[in-house]
Design a protein around this motif. Sequence first.
Motif, short mmCIF file in Angstrom:
data_model
loop_
_atom_site.label_atom_id
_atom_site.label_comp_id
_atom_site.label_asym_id
_atom_site.label_seq_id
_atom_site.Cartn_x
_atom_site.Cartn_y
_atom_site.Cartn_z
N LEU A 62 0.82 -1.21 0.00
CA LEU A 62 0.00 0.00 0.00
C LEU A 62 0.86 1.26 0.00
O LEU A 62 0.52 2.25 -0.65
N SER A 63 1.99 1.23 0.69
CA SER A 63 2.86 2.40 0.70
C SER A 63 3.58 2.58 -0.64
O SER A 63 3.89 3.70 -1.03
N LYS A 64 3.81 1.50 -1.35
CA LYS A 64 4.48 1.57 -2.65
C LYS A 64 3.57 2.15 -3.74
O LYS A 64 4.06 2.64 -4.75
N LEU A 65 2.26 2.08 -3.54
CA LEU A 65 1.33 2.57 -4.56
C LEU A 65 1.59 4.03 -4.92
O LEU A 65 1.48 4.42 -6.08
N ALA A 66 1.93 4.84 -3.93
CA ALA A 66 2.18 6.26 -4.18
C ALA A 66 3.34 6.46 -5.15
O ALA A 66 3.32 7.39 -5.96
N GLU A 67 4.34 5.59 -5.08
CA GLU A 67 5.48 5.68 -5.99
C GLU A 67 5.06 5.49 -7.45
O GLU A 67 5.74 5.95 -8.37
N TYR A 68 3.94 4.80 -7.64
CA TYR A 68 3.42 4.54 -8.99
C TYR A 68 2.26 5.46 -9.34
O TYR A 68 1.64 5.31 -10.39
N GLY A 69 1.94 6.38 -8.43
CA GLY A 69 0.85 7.32 -8.69
C GLY A 69 -0.53 6.68 -8.64
O GLY A 69 -1.46 7.14 -9.29
N VAL A 70 -0.67 5.62 -7.86
CA VAL A 70 -1.93 4.90 -7.74
C VAL A 70 -2.54 5.20 -6.38
O VAL A 70 -1.86 5.14 -5.36
N ASP A 71 -3.83 5.55 -6.38
CA ASP A 71 -4.52 5.82 -5.12
C ASP A 71 -4.56 4.56 -4.26
O ASP A 71 -4.84 3.47 -4.76
N THR A 72 -4.32 4.73 -2.98
CA THR A 72 -4.33 3.60 -2.06
C THR A 72 -5.74 3.07 -1.86
O THR A 72 -5.97 1.88 -1.86
N PHE A 73 -6.67 3.98 -1.69
CA PHE A 73 -8.06 3.58 -1.45
C PHE A 73 -8.94 4.09 -2.58
O PHE A 73 -8.84 5.24 -2.97
#
Length: 83
Positions: A58-69
């Motif tokens: 979930l924390s890695k999602l931000a690195e890919y520009g993907v919303d967590t929720f």
Amino acid sequence: MYEITLSVPEETALALNLTPEKLTEEVLLAAAVKLYELGRLSSGSAANLAGIPRVLFLSKLAEYGVDTFRLTETELAEDLANA
């Protein structure tokens, strides 16, 4: 468990400056993130594919520009009502 063999040009690994092991990790994480983003996998299943804990995924999602929720307003209201 399924095993998939993927051929990656040497130039790709060199351009990314990654060892074969790190390249494997990167490809698995990228696939997991994309499948999560498309709604094809839950965060838990995507983390499992990437071989990392769900919290780290979930924390890695931000690195890919993907919303967590990705909850809609209705889903969020239901979750709050169930809490």
